[in-house]
Design a protein around this motif. Structure first.
Motif: not given
Length: 451
Positions: A215-235
């Motif tokens: 996924q290509i974005v232009d800003t830090a805010e966009e990148a972090v927002e994608i991560i916050k919306k994803s399902k977080v799991r400890k690897m």
């Protein structure tokens, strides 16, 4: 950014005088290497198992503090920290320093997984946890293993190696699918164009669904927002817990068993070899298949062993050509399911199979006298940029690296020269020509034989 590269280069030259430390390439005939490798796996897994929520950030060490890349990487570290994520980087300057700085100022763990390089690898002052590695392949395993997401900023050969390895591991189901986000459309769009026009349409080495992983974005805010919306799991689990410690110990023992088996094979069987790599997706009527077969045949007649990944497509073609020449035809293949059977072609005189892709890659890379890269996808590109990173950082002696197929490779060469070298200055001029693009088997034979 472009106006700051002279200041940035001077900064690295001045500071690296204090931190320079060279390390010899992997010597698979040195038994003690086995224990050093085991030690680094133990150290890395112990450190990373203590972390809760993590994001790994990649990017160039060669960017100045007032550049776009530094600014956005700092914001990423800061925003991720505010969202409760620990941040992992390669521990050096540039984009890595910026991300660690933002994370540390937000009060989360700011982790650096560092390696000593001859010119530019300096541990930055914003780390709360740090582990040092002598081996590139172990460091990359650690950068990827715990990550619940990866953010990639503009960089050089090392960054491209890391992004393509990550995409390759997801594609072949060796790690779980995580968000992979590239920041900076100006930098990444030309590379995506190469992947679509060449790897997808010309070679059939990737699918549309594979390209959608990035996924290509232009800003830090966009990148972090994608991560916050994803399902977080400890690897990774915490090795301090008994059940986790036992599982991790067993994993390390299995890794070391493959290392030992691979090193023993190389010591016993491999001499004067050339590694040929490329997509598994082409058939015998394809021009690149035919080129790989003839190239290997010519090299075999000159007395070279031929090593491939042991599978289909370009690998099969090269092994077929070598076998027809009466030369050793060796394949290092991948088991895509744990403990399952590897996919092997029918033209191998000897073979070895691996469960761990990073061990297979190490064994594929260590002994070679030359590399010939045919068109391919994430795996081929990752191995190409890893070889060039190893040569650039003196972890591997410089050797012949040939890219077969001008129509396929010229757009990537343009990206390297115009974007990495001239516009973003993420590689130095002396590293812009570590490879040569060719179009015939005869060129490959001539260039390799004269070495």
């Amino acid at each position: 950014m472009q106006n700051n590269h002279n200041h940035s280069n001077l900064f690295f030259k001045q500071k690296s005088k204090t931190f320079v430390k060279f390390h010899a390439p992997v010597n698979y005939r040195d038994t003690w290497q086995i224990f050093r490798i085991m030690s680094e796996f133990v150290t890395g897994y112990q450190l990373l198992g203590e972390l809760k929520k993590t994001v790994t950030i990649f990017g160039s060490a060669r960017v100045a503090e007032d550049s776009f890349t530094y600014t956005e990487a700092y914001k990423c570290g800061q925003l991720l920290g505010q969202a409760g994520f620990d941040v992992i980087t390669g521990g050096g300057p540039g984009a890595m320093e910026a991300a660690n700085r933002g994370a540390k100022e937000s009060g989360v763990s700011s982790v650096g997984l560092s390696i000593q390089l001859p010119e530019e690898q300096i541990t930055n002052p914003y780390l709360t946890k740090n582990a040092g590695f002598n081996y590139f392949f172990i460091r990359k395993v650690m950068l990827v293993s715990p990550a619940e997401a990866a953010i990639i900023f503009p960089g050089g050969y090392g960054t491209l190696d890391e992004i393509f390895e990550l995409l390759d591991l997801i594609e072949i189901n060796k790690i779980k699918k995580i968000p992979v986000i590239a920041v900076g459309r100006e930098f990444w769009t030309p590379l995506m164009g190469f992947l679509k026009e060449c790897s997808l349409k010309m070679a059939g080495a990737v699918k549309d669904i594979d390209l959608s992983l990035l996924q290509i974005v232009d800003t830090a805010e966009e990148a972090v927002e994608i991560i916050k919306k994803s399902k977080v799991r400890k690897m990774l689990c915490n090795p301090a817990e008994e059940s986790c410690g036992q599982a991790m110990n067993w994993r390390i023992f299995r890794i070391m068993a493959e290392v030992v088996e691979g090193f023993e094979f190389l010591t016993r069987e491999v001499r004067n070899d050339v590694t040929i790599l490329g997509t598994k997706s082409v058939m015998p009527d394809n021009v690149f298949y035919q080129g790989a077969e003839k190239t290997a045949n010519l090299l075999g007649k000159k007395g070279f062993m031929v090593i491939t990944g042991g599978g289909l497509g370009i690998m099969e073609a090269a092994n077929k050509g070598a076998m027809a020449a009466g030369a050793p035809s060796i394949g290092f293949s991948m088991r895509f399911e744990e403990g399952g059977h590897a996919i092997k072609n029918a033209f191998l005189t000897q073979s070895l199979s691996f469960n761990f892709p990073f061990i297979r890659k190490l064994i594929l890379t260590v002994p070679s006298k030359a590399f010939v890269f045919f068109p391919g996808g994430f795996g081929t590109l990752h191995q190409l940029f890893e070889v060039m990173t190893l040569m650039k950082t003196k972890k591997m002696q410089e050797m012949t690296v040939l890219l077969y197929g001008k129509k396929f490779w010229t757009p990537l060469d343009k990206f390297i020269k115009e974007i990495l070298l001239e516009k973003y200055h993420t590689i130095a001029p002396e590293y812009a020509n570590l490879y040569k693009i060719i179009d015939t088997p005869e060129e490959a034979e001539k260039l390799i034989a004269k070495k």
